[in-house]
Design an enzyme around this catalytic site. Structure first.
Site, mmCIF file in Angstrom:
data_model
loop_
_atom_site.group_PDB
_atom_site.id
_atom_site.type_symbol
_atom_site.label_atom_id
_atom_site.label_comp_id
_atom_site.label_asym_id
_atom_site.label_seq_id
_atom_site.Cartn_x
_atom_site.Cartn_y
_atom_site.Cartn_z
ATOM 1 N N HIS A 122 -3.771 6.031 3.265
ATOM 2 C CA HIS A 122 -4.460 4.813 2.840
ATOM 3 C C HIS A 122 -3.830 3.557 3.441
ATOM 4 O O HIS A 122 -4.523 2.666 3.945
ATOM 5 C CB HIS A 122 -4.428 4.753 1.307
ATOM 6 C CG HIS A 122 -5.320 3.736 0.692
ATOM 7 N ND1 HIS A 122 -4.943 2.415 0.520
ATOM 8 C CD2 HIS A 122 -6.570 3.831 0.178
ATOM 9 C CE1 HIS A 122 -5.921 1.747 -0.072
ATOM 10 N NE2 HIS A 122 -6.925 2.590 -0.292
ATOM 11 N N ASP B 184 0.833 -1.211 0.000
ATOM 12 C CA ASP B 184 0.000 0.000 0.000
ATOM 13 C C ASP B 184 0.863 1.254 0.000
ATOM 14 O O ASP B 184 1.976 1.224 -0.536
ATOM 15 C CB ASP B 184 -0.947 -0.031 1.214
ATOM 16 C CG ASP B 184 -2.309 0.573 0.911
ATOM 17 O OD1 ASP B 184 -2.363 1.771 0.604
ATOM 18 O OD2 ASP B 184 -3.314 -0.153 0.978
ATOM 19 N N SER C 142 -11.024 -1.146 -0.962
ATOM 20 C CA SER C 142 -9.740 -1.075 -0.251
ATOM 21 C C SER C 142 -9.919 -1.352 1.232
ATOM 22 O O SER C 142 -8.993 -1.810 1.900
ATOM 23 C CB SER C 142 -9.110 0.316 -0.419
ATOM 24 O OG SER C 142 -8.564 0.485 -1.686
#
Length: 761
Positions: free
Chosen positions: A218, A145, A539
């Site tokens: 994220h 990520d 996600s």
């Protein structure tokens, strides 16, 4: 003697009077009342008026200073049929005899102990996957990520044991150095990969810092969703208040950063390098919340790299994508990974509007401010499409309604007009339409009619209607849930449509997890910061399944990635919390097909003991690649060997789901498709399973044999599933049912899909 009897009678009489006085004047309390909506007389125009009338019939004379309206706290029309009210014990007892009364419960204070998705999945510390796996203890979860914020409390290692010897990773790369001090027994590795990115975008080299530190947020969010440590007092400005923890909170985390820049851009070369390193380091599970669309398997970096991971026994969870409800919008349809769709939970963020007559209505809200509107004039302005007219009522709470359900433009108009607050009536309430900075609530049409009727009643009297607004309310038990959310990408897979994708659905909407404190969670002119953020997307659902995989791996270390995927799929839920089929928000709340839902919504506790699994070996995947008419060069790109045995090509992979494609055309022509599957008994040594089939209209489905008898554990038995039926004329039509194997303890269910695609296979 007579004197003693008289005294006893007098004492009894006084006691009775005291009991009556105590009961009558006892302090009132809050109660939540469940009502049977079908019992509401037709004379009542809405539920609130019925509840008001019901309550007025039981209000004691001693409490008449307070009207029934003032006693009602909330009218519930979504989470339940009923209301909450402040009642004396006598009123409460009297209410139980009212027509339509079902039950009541005291309004007890609640102890919040989670950000909810673990509880929504049924995880608890007393039985099931958490205690069986010791919360995923010593399982290593790798996350591909945007990096990590190591100082977050979600990476603390309090009470964790020494790092397991299977971990071979060395580097902890932060801030231009191998700064191992930022790693610990929870965060055991952190590496970055940007060589491919810098080579491709050399003009950005001065903006990229060589560090695994997360400057996007994220990666911190996804990694802590999968395996974050327990953190008390987490919330998003008052919403989702509680204790945050990952699904496998005692698993280790290894972070591989390969997404860069403000948009989290990545290139294939870096992704392959990151997965390669993760395999060498010794991870057990990989969570990959990124992918590419419309790419062949042999050109797909994730497909190529994860084939090797699968060979090494690494379980890979990938996101389905956020391309919405269009047919064939899914990415990461790779046969050897788990492809995860996104669904909602039964937790909602709410605000309230309380009318001047005491009626309090709840609706969706994400407003994070401290503003509270009390006793402001409230007006109805229709579509709210005229900013100049809205400016004339800027000191009011404004109610808007548009049959098209578009709220965004209305919010923009109300913000420009600088009104006090907005109430939006919508036939499909969606929290994504709201602005976190503008005080606003979305209510459904039933509650909207109550608000409009109240405003109209005062307008006819030439007097002002008033209302108050309040926010930051987190509601649990919302029905119906889960649902597949509208953004979640749909199958079939572009790269391999013969394997039904997605595989499974997990929580993906409004997920609270850790966030870097120096990266804004909101940016509306003013930047707003918080240690936790609420995000939605596949996600977010992907790391949930990675966490579940870690729990299952902890209990069944000898199971293959395919067996763990099968266990999750065949034990998943296909019914929501109203015991109806899970719905699809992106398809007008119709029943979700397996092209949206996969096999179902993940259920970790049931996956511990699936009974039977559909296992897949490396050669099985090679047989599939051969049947896809790939060249040996194409296959070698995936398998890493030029010596691929293509003597038995087959599109019929031993998968826990079935999909067949029928050309839309002449309905008089019949079609037949046959599947062969092998199941492995991982349950009791001796067991007998019987098949049942949910019928698909227009098709005959049969299974031979329809009875499987196992005399020992790990024995394998094969069967055939045949689909026969007429062709259909409608393109992109999806029909589905289920094949279910049952013994005395287990239910092993697989989706069966028949579809007519509008594309060439």
């Amino acid at each position: 003697m007579a004197s003693n009897i008289s005294l006893l009678l007098l004492f009894s009489y006084i006691t009775t009077i005291l009991h009556f006085i105590i009961f009558t004047f006892a302090q009132s309390d809050n109660y939540i009342i469940h009502m049977n909506l079908s019992a509401m007389p037709k004379a009542f125009s809405n539920q609130h008026s019925w509840y008001h009338s019901t309550l007025s019939q039981v209000t004691t004379a001693n409490n008449n200073l307070n009207s029934p309206s003032s006693k009602i706290i909330y009218t519930y029309t979504n989470v339940m049929n009923g209301f909450s009210a402040n009642l004396s014990p006598q009123d409460h007892e009297s209410l139980k005899n009212s027509p339509g009364y079902i039950s009541s419960m005291p309004d007890l204070p609640l102890k919040l102990d989670t950000t909810h998705s673990p509880q929504f999945l049924g995880l608890n510390p007393y039985k099931g996957a958490w205690p069986a796996s010791e919360y995923g203890k010593d399982i290593i979860v790798g996350v591909i990520d945007t990096g990590v914020w190591p100082e977050s409390e979600s990476f603390k290692d309090d009470g964790m044991t020494e790092i397991p010897s299977k971990w071979k990773g060395q580097l902890c790369q932060f801030d231009n150095s191998n700064n191992s001090s930022l790693c610990n027994k929870k965060l055991i590795g952190a590496r970055f990969f940007n060589k491919g990115f810098l080579a491709k975008y050399s003009n950005l080299s001065t903006t990229i810092t060589n560090t695994t530190r997360d400057v996007d947020g994220h990666g911190t969010h996804t990694s802590t969703t999968a395996a974050g440590s327990k953190v008390d007092g987490a919330s998003f400005f008052g919403y989702a208040n509680g204790t945050a923890r990952g699904i496998a909170s005692l698993s280790r985390l290894a972070i591989y950063k390969n997404a860069w820049g403000k948009n989290g851009d990545a290139v294939s070369s870096d992704v392959i390098a990151a997965i390669d390193a993760a395999i060498s380091d010794g991870v057990d599970v990989l969570s990959i919340s990124l992918g590419d669309n419309n790419v062949s398997l042999y050109e797909d970096a994730i497909a190529i790299a994860t084939f090797a991971a699968m060979e090494k026994g690494v379980i890979v969870s990938t996101s389905a994508g956020n391309n919405g409800a269009s047919f064939k919008s899914l990415h990461n349809g790779t046969p050897w990974v788990i492809t995860v769709a996104a669904g909602t939970m039964d937790r909602e963020f709410h605000g309230n509007i309380t009318l001047g007559n005491g009626v309090s209505l709840t609706g969706l809200s994400s407003y994070i401010g401290n503003f509270s509107a009390s006793n402001f004039p409230v007006v109805f302005m229709g579509k709210c499409d005229n900013v100049e007219e809205l400016k004339k009522v800027k000191s009011n709470i404004v109610v808007c309604e548009d049959n098209s359900g578009i709220v965004t433009a209305q919010i923009s108009n109300l913000v420009e007009a600088k009104v006090v607050g907005g109430v939006f009536i919508s036939n499909m309430p969606n929290i994504y339409d709201l602005d976190n900075i503008f005080p606003s609530i979305i209510i459904d049409q039933i509650n909207g009619e109550i608000v409009k009727a109240y405003i109209k009643s005062y307008t006819s009297k030439n007097s002002s209607s008033i209302a108050s607004m309040s926010f930051k309310k987190t509601i649990f038990g919302a029905k119906a849930s889960p649902k597949v959310d509208s953004y979640s990408s749909r199958g079939p897979s572009y790269s391999c449509p013969y394997v039904l994708k997605p595989d499974i659905t997990a929580p993906g909407t409004s997920i609270l997890a850790a966030w870097p404190p120096n990266i804004p969670v909101l940016e509306y002119g003013t930047k707003v910061y918080n240690k936790f953020n609420v995000l939605s997307g596949t996600s977010m659902s992907c790391p949930h399944v990675a966490g579940v995989a870690a729990l299952l791996k902890g209990v069944h270390p000898d199971w293959s990635p395919a067996a763990i995927r099968s266990a999750m799929m065949t034990t998943s839920d296909i019914l929501d919390n109203t015991k109806q089929p899970i719905k699809d928000i992106g398809n007008d709340n119709k029943d979700a097909t397996p092209l949206a839902l996969g096999a179902g919504h993940v259920n970790p506790n049931r996956a511990l003991d699936p009974g039977l699994v559909y296992d897949v070996g490396v050669q099985d995947y090679v047989n599939l690649l051969c049947a896809l008419n790939f060249t040996q060069q194409n296959i070698t790109a995936i398998t890493r060997t030029p010596f691929n045995d293509c003597s038995k090509p087959s599109l019929d992979l031993n998968y826990p789901s079935f999909i067949t494609f029928i050309d839309a055309g002449n309905s008089s022509v019949r079609t037949t498709h046959e599947f062969r599957r092998t199941v492995t008994n991982v349950g009791e040594g001796q067991s007998t399973y019987f098949a049942s089939i949910t019928p698909i209209k227009g098709f005959n489905i049969s299974v031979v044999p329809n009875k499987l008898v196992f005399n020992k554990k790990n024995r394998k038995i094969s069967f055939k599933l045949k689909i026969e039926g007429q062709k259909v004329t409608q393109k992109n039509k999806v029909s589905f049912g289920y094949l279910t194997w049952k013994d005395s303890k287990h239910v092993v269910r697989s989706p069966v899909v028949v579809t007519t695609p509008d594309f060439n296979l």
